[in-house]
Design an enzyme around this catalytic site. Structure first.
Site: not given
Ligand code: ADP
Length: 165
Positions: A22, A46, A95, A133
Protein backbone atom coordinates in the site's frame (compact mmCIF):
# COMPACT_ATOMS: atom_id res chain seq x y z
CA UNK A 1 -3.14 28.20 -18.38
CA UNK A 2 -3.58 28.17 -14.62
CA UNK A 3 -1.95 25.37 -12.64
CA UNK A 4 -3.61 26.41 -9.37
CA UNK A 5 -6.11 23.55 -9.39
CA UNK A 6 -5.03 20.87 -6.96
CA UNK A 7 -5.12 17.26 -8.11
CA UNK A 8 -6.79 15.33 -5.34
CA UNK A 9 -7.34 11.57 -5.14
CA UNK A 10 -9.05 9.13 -2.81
CA UNK A 11 -7.32 5.87 -1.89
CA UNK A 12 -9.99 3.63 -0.41
CA UNK A 13 -9.35 0.25 1.15
CA UNK A 14 -9.54 -1.97 4.19
CA UNK A 15 -5.87 -1.48 5.15
CA UNK A 16 -6.11 -4.26 7.75
CA UNK A 17 -3.25 -3.46 8.27
CA UNK A 18 -1.36 -1.13 5.92
CA UNK A 19 1.53 -2.97 4.20
CA UNK A 20 4.63 -1.93 2.27
CA UNK A 21 2.60 -2.66 -0.88
CA UNK A 22 0.00 0.00 0.00
CA UNK A 23 2.80 2.40 0.97
CA UNK A 24 4.51 1.89 -2.39
CA UNK A 25 1.24 2.73 -4.18
CA UNK A 26 0.80 5.88 -2.06
CA UNK A 27 4.35 7.07 -2.83
CA UNK A 28 3.73 6.53 -6.54
CA UNK A 29 0.38 8.34 -6.35
CA UNK A 30 2.03 11.30 -4.59
CA UNK A 31 4.04 11.84 -7.79
CA UNK A 32 0.77 12.48 -9.63
CA UNK A 33 -1.64 13.86 -7.01
CA UNK A 34 -1.12 16.94 -4.82
CA UNK A 35 -3.25 15.54 -2.04
CA UNK A 36 -4.53 12.07 -1.16
CA UNK A 37 -7.37 11.13 1.13
CA UNK A 38 -6.77 7.63 2.44
CA UNK A 39 -10.19 6.29 3.36
CA UNK A 40 -10.33 3.30 5.66
CA UNK A 41 -13.54 1.49 4.88
CA UNK A 42 -15.46 -0.35 7.51
CA UNK A 43 -17.03 -3.35 5.82
CA UNK A 44 -19.34 -5.31 8.14
CA UNK A 45 -19.16 -8.28 5.71
CA UNK A 46 -15.38 -8.55 6.15
CA UNK A 47 -13.92 -9.74 9.45
CA UNK A 48 -11.03 -7.50 10.42
CA UNK A 49 -8.14 -7.89 12.86
CA UNK A 50 -7.74 -4.17 13.59
CA UNK A 51 -10.57 -1.78 14.41
CA UNK A 52 -11.09 1.06 11.93
CA UNK A 53 -9.60 3.47 14.52
CA UNK A 54 -6.48 1.30 14.85
CA UNK A 55 -6.11 1.05 11.08
CA UNK A 56 -6.40 4.84 10.72
CA UNK A 57 -3.83 5.38 13.45
CA UNK A 58 -1.32 2.94 11.86
CA UNK A 59 -1.61 4.78 8.53
CA UNK A 60 -1.34 8.20 10.23
CA UNK A 61 1.83 7.07 11.94
CA UNK A 62 3.24 5.89 8.60
CA UNK A 63 2.75 9.33 7.01
CA UNK A 64 3.30 11.49 10.08
CA UNK A 65 4.27 15.05 9.10
CA UNK A 66 3.13 14.67 5.48
CA UNK A 67 0.45 17.32 5.01
CA UNK A 68 -0.45 15.98 1.56
CA UNK A 69 -1.97 12.89 3.18
CA UNK A 70 -5.21 12.80 5.16
CA UNK A 71 -6.52 9.63 6.74
CA UNK A 72 -10.05 8.98 7.87
CA UNK A 73 -12.51 6.15 8.27
CA UNK A 74 -15.77 5.87 6.39
CA UNK A 75 -18.63 3.44 6.84
CA UNK A 76 -20.44 3.53 3.53
CA UNK A 77 -19.95 3.43 -0.21
CA UNK A 78 -16.91 4.96 -1.93
CA UNK A 79 -19.26 7.03 -4.09
CA UNK A 80 -20.75 8.63 -0.96
CA UNK A 81 -17.29 9.33 0.39
CA UNK A 82 -16.44 10.92 -2.98
CA UNK A 83 -19.41 13.27 -2.62
CA UNK A 84 -18.36 14.12 0.94
CA UNK A 85 -14.87 15.08 -0.25
CA UNK A 86 -16.04 16.43 -3.61
CA UNK A 87 -13.31 14.30 -5.21
CA UNK A 88 -14.20 11.70 -7.79
CA UNK A 89 -10.84 10.14 -8.64
CA UNK A 90 -10.14 6.88 -6.91
CA UNK A 91 -6.64 5.44 -6.57
CA UNK A 92 -6.19 1.65 -6.55
CA UNK A 93 -3.18 -0.62 -6.65
CA UNK A 94 -2.53 -3.53 -8.96
CA UNK A 95 -0.28 -6.39 -7.95
CA UNK A 96 -0.94 -8.88 -10.69
CA UNK A 97 -3.39 -9.52 -13.48
CA UNK A 98 -5.52 -11.41 -10.94
CA UNK A 99 -6.29 -8.08 -9.16
CA UNK A 100 -7.55 -6.64 -12.42
CA UNK A 101 -10.72 -8.77 -12.60
CA UNK A 102 -12.02 -7.44 -9.31
CA UNK A 103 -10.75 -3.90 -9.85
CA UNK A 104 -12.45 -3.49 -13.23
CA UNK A 105 -15.72 -4.71 -11.70
CA UNK A 106 -15.32 -2.21 -8.85
CA UNK A 107 -14.44 0.67 -11.20
CA UNK A 108 -17.47 0.03 -13.43
CA UNK A 109 -19.79 -0.42 -10.46
CA UNK A 110 -18.66 2.86 -8.93
CA UNK A 111 -19.19 4.63 -12.23
CA UNK A 112 -22.64 3.08 -12.54
CA UNK A 113 -23.44 4.47 -9.08
CA UNK A 114 -22.03 7.88 -9.93
CA UNK A 115 -21.09 8.81 -13.48
CA UNK A 116 -18.39 11.23 -12.24
CA UNK A 117 -16.28 8.42 -10.73
CA UNK A 118 -12.92 7.55 -12.28
CA UNK A 119 -10.23 5.13 -11.16
CA UNK A 120 -6.48 5.51 -11.58
CA UNK A 121 -4.35 2.38 -11.18
CA UNK A 122 -0.76 2.22 -10.06
CA UNK A 123 1.35 -0.89 -10.38
CA UNK A 124 3.35 -1.81 -7.37
CA UNK A 125 7.06 -2.52 -7.47
CA UNK A 126 7.43 -6.22 -8.29
CA UNK A 127 9.05 -6.82 -4.91
CA UNK A 128 5.72 -5.99 -3.23
CA UNK A 129 3.53 -7.75 -5.75
CA UNK A 130 2.92 -10.79 -3.57
CA UNK A 131 2.16 -8.90 -0.33
CA UNK A 132 -1.38 -8.78 0.98
CA UNK A 133 -2.80 -7.77 4.35
CA UNK A 134 -4.33 -11.23 4.73
CA UNK A 135 -1.01 -13.02 4.23
CA UNK A 136 0.69 -10.66 6.65
CA UNK A 137 -2.00 -11.45 9.26
CA UNK A 138 -1.56 -15.20 8.76
CA UNK A 139 2.21 -14.97 9.15
CA UNK A 140 1.85 -12.86 12.31
CA UNK A 141 -0.75 -15.24 13.76
CA UNK A 142 1.80 -18.05 13.69
CA UNK A 143 4.60 -15.82 15.01
CA UNK A 144 6.35 -15.55 11.65
CA UNK A 145 8.53 -12.57 10.77
CA UNK A 146 6.61 -9.82 8.94
CA UNK A 147 9.56 -7.39 8.88
CA UNK A 148 9.86 -7.47 5.09
CA UNK A 149 6.18 -6.71 4.55
CA UNK A 150 5.16 -3.94 6.96
CA UNK A 151 6.74 -0.90 8.71
CA UNK A 152 8.07 -1.55 12.22
CA UNK A 153 5.16 0.11 14.06
CA UNK A 154 2.74 -2.19 12.22
CA UNK A 155 4.90 -5.18 13.08
CA UNK A 156 4.67 -4.18 16.76
CA UNK A 157 0.91 -3.71 16.52
CA UNK A 158 0.56 -7.20 14.99
CA UNK A 159 2.65 -8.72 17.79
CA UNK A 160 0.61 -6.86 20.40
CA UNK A 161 -2.66 -8.16 18.91
CA UNK A 162 -1.52 -11.73 19.02
CA UNK A 163 0.00 -11.52 22.48
CA UNK A 164 -3.47 -10.63 23.79
CA UNK A 165 -5.31 -13.06 21.57
P1 ADP B 1 -9.84 -3.74 -0.32
O1 ADP B 1 -10.52 -4.51 0.76
O2 ADP B 1 -10.59 -2.53 -0.77
O3 ADP B 1 -9.30 -4.56 -1.47
P2 ADP B 1 -7.12 -3.51 0.57
O4 ADP B 1 -6.59 -2.78 1.75
O5 ADP B 1 -6.93 -4.99 0.56
O6 ADP B 1 -8.61 -3.10 0.46
O7 ADP B 1 -6.49 -2.91 -0.75
C1 ADP B 1 -6.64 -1.56 -1.12
C2 ADP B 1 -6.00 -1.36 -2.48
O8 ADP B 1 -4.60 -1.57 -2.39
C3 ADP B 1 -6.49 -2.30 -3.58
O9 ADP B 1 -6.50 -1.59 -4.80
C4 ADP B 1 -5.43 -3.37 -3.63
O10 ADP B 1 -5.33 -3.99 -4.89
C5 ADP B 1 -4.19 -2.55 -3.32
N1 ADP B 1 -3.12 -3.34 -2.75
C6 ADP B 1 -3.15 -4.17 -1.69
N2 ADP B 1 -1.94 -4.74 -1.47
C7 ADP B 1 -1.12 -4.26 -2.44
C8 ADP B 1 0.24 -4.49 -2.82
N3 ADP B 1 1.02 -5.36 -2.16
N4 ADP B 1 0.72 -3.82 -3.87
C9 ADP B 1 -0.08 -2.96 -4.56
N5 ADP B 1 -1.36 -2.73 -4.30
C10 ADP B 1 -1.88 -3.36 -3.26
Amino acid sequence: MSSAVEKIGIYPGSFDPITNGHIDIIHRALEVFDKIYIAVFYNPLKKSLFTPEERVSLIQKTFQGNDRISVEQFGGLVVDYAIKRNTYTMIRGLRAISDFDYEIQLAHTNRQLNVKMDTVFFMTDSKYSYISSSLVKQIALFNGDTKAFVPSHVLHALKEKHSHG
